[in-house]
Design a protein around this motif. Sequence first.
Motif, short mmCIF file in Angstrom:
data_model
loop_
_atom_site.label_atom_id
_atom_site.label_comp_id
_atom_site.label_asym_id
_atom_site.label_seq_id
_atom_site.Cartn_x
_atom_site.Cartn_y
_atom_site.Cartn_z
N GLU A 52 0.86 -1.19 0.00
CA GLU A 52 0.00 0.00 0.00
C GLU A 52 0.89 1.23 0.00
O GLU A 52 1.32 1.69 1.06
N GLY A 53 1.19 1.72 -1.21
CA GLY A 53 2.10 2.86 -1.33
C GLY A 53 3.50 2.42 -0.93
O GLY A 53 4.03 1.46 -1.45
N ARG A 54 4.09 3.13 0.03
CA ARG A 54 5.44 2.81 0.49
C ARG A 54 5.43 1.93 1.74
O ARG A 54 6.45 1.75 2.38
N SER A 55 4.28 1.39 2.08
CA SER A 55 4.18 0.54 3.26
C SER A 55 3.44 -0.75 2.91
O SER A 55 3.04 -0.96 1.77
N TYR A 56 3.27 -1.60 3.91
CA TYR A 56 2.61 -2.89 3.72
C TYR A 56 1.53 -3.07 4.77
O TYR A 56 1.62 -2.56 5.88
N ARG A 57 0.52 -3.79 4.40
CA ARG A 57 -0.57 -4.12 5.33
C ARG A 57 -0.55 -5.63 5.54
O ARG A 57 -0.41 -6.41 4.60
N TRP A 58 -0.68 -6.05 6.79
CA TRP A 58 -0.74 -7.46 7.14
C TRP A 58 -2.18 -7.93 6.95
O TRP A 58 -3.10 -7.36 7.50
N VAL A 59 -2.38 -8.97 6.14
CA VAL A 59 -3.70 -9.53 5.88
C VAL A 59 -3.70 -10.94 6.47
O VAL A 59 -3.13 -11.87 5.88
N PRO A 60 -4.30 -11.11 7.65
CA PRO A 60 -4.25 -12.43 8.30
C PRO A 60 -5.04 -13.48 7.52
O PRO A 60 -6.02 -13.18 6.84
N LEU A 61 -4.59 -14.72 7.64
CA LEU A 61 -5.27 -15.84 7.01
C LEU A 61 -6.62 -16.04 7.67
O LEU A 61 -6.74 -15.94 8.88
N ASN A 62 -7.64 -16.28 6.86
CA ASN A 62 -8.97 -16.56 7.40
C ASN A 62 -8.95 -17.96 7.98
O ASN A 62 -8.87 -18.95 7.27
N TYR A 63 -9.01 -18.04 9.29
CA TYR A 63 -8.92 -19.32 9.98
C TYR A 63 -10.21 -19.52 10.75
O TYR A 63 -10.36 -19.10 11.88
N SER A 64 -11.16 -20.15 10.10
CA SER A 64 -12.45 -20.38 10.75
C SER A 64 -12.82 -21.85 10.64
O SER A 64 -12.27 -22.59 9.84
N SER A 65 -13.78 -22.25 11.44
CA SER A 65 -14.21 -23.65 11.39
C SER A 65 -15.34 -23.86 10.38
O SER A 65 -15.81 -24.97 10.22
N GLY A 66 -15.74 -22.81 9.69
CA GLY A 66 -16.80 -22.91 8.70
C GLY A 66 -16.35 -23.63 7.44
O GLY A 66 -15.15 -23.81 7.21
N PRO A 67 -17.29 -24.04 6.61
CA PRO A 67 -16.93 -24.74 5.37
C PRO A 67 -16.19 -23.80 4.42
O PRO A 67 -16.67 -22.72 4.12
N ARG A 68 -14.99 -24.21 4.00
CA ARG A 68 -14.20 -23.39 3.10
C ARG A 68 -14.06 -24.02 1.73
O ARG A 68 -13.90 -23.33 0.76
N TRP A 69 -14.10 -25.35 1.66
CA TRP A 69 -13.91 -26.03 0.39
C TRP A 69 -15.01 -27.05 0.19
O TRP A 69 -14.78 -28.26 0.30
N PRO A 70 -16.22 -26.63 -0.14
CA PRO A 70 -17.30 -27.60 -0.30
C PRO A 70 -17.01 -28.61 -1.41
O PRO A 70 -17.39 -29.77 -1.30
N GLU A 71 -16.32 -28.21 -2.46
CA GLU A 71 -16.02 -29.15 -3.55
C GLU A 71 -15.05 -30.24 -3.09
O GLU A 71 -15.13 -31.37 -3.55
N ALA A 72 -14.16 -29.95 -2.17
CA ALA A 72 -13.23 -30.97 -1.65
C ALA A 72 -14.01 -32.01 -0.85
O ALA A 72 -13.70 -33.20 -0.91
N ARG A 73 -15.01 -31.58 -0.11
CA ARG A 73 -15.80 -32.52 0.68
C ARG A 73 -16.57 -33.46 -0.24
O ARG A 73 -16.65 -34.64 0.00
N LEU A 74 -17.10 -32.93 -1.32
CA LEU A 74 -17.88 -33.76 -2.24
C LEU A 74 -17.00 -34.83 -2.90
O LEU A 74 -17.42 -35.97 -3.05
N SER A 75 -15.79 -34.46 -3.30
CA SER A 75 -14.94 -35.42 -3.96
C SER A 75 -14.37 -36.44 -2.99
O SER A 75 -13.97 -37.52 -3.40
N ALA A 76 -14.35 -36.12 -1.70
CA ALA A 76 -13.81 -37.06 -0.72
C ALA A 76 -14.87 -38.07 -0.27
O ALA A 76 -14.54 -39.09 0.31
N GLU A 77 -16.13 -37.80 -0.55
CA GLU A 77 -17.21 -38.70 -0.09
C GLU A 77 -17.37 -39.91 -1.00
O GLU A 77 -17.05 -39.96 -2.11
#
Length: 71
Positions: A46-71
């Motif tokens: 951001e210009g001459r500086s940087y912004r820290w963007v933390p990883l979204n770490y939640s217990s909610g569904p993040r990859w529904p397609e991965a769950r379908l292929s694993a079933e």
Amino acid sequence: MTVAYDVDDRSAAAQRARVFSDAAARGDLIGLSHMPFPGLGRLSAEGRSYRWVPLNYSSGPRWPEARLSAE
């Protein structure tokens, strides 16, 4: 940016500038100490500086397609 234990402040600042710039440009996932859990995220330039963007770490569904292929 430098810290007290840098032996060569000028060289350390230049190296950090290169690493931060490269990581932000590539979207690298970075792990940092002294950051809130999980301490993983990305840098956003951001210009001459940087912004820290933390990883979204939640217990909610993040990859529904991965769950379908694993079933």
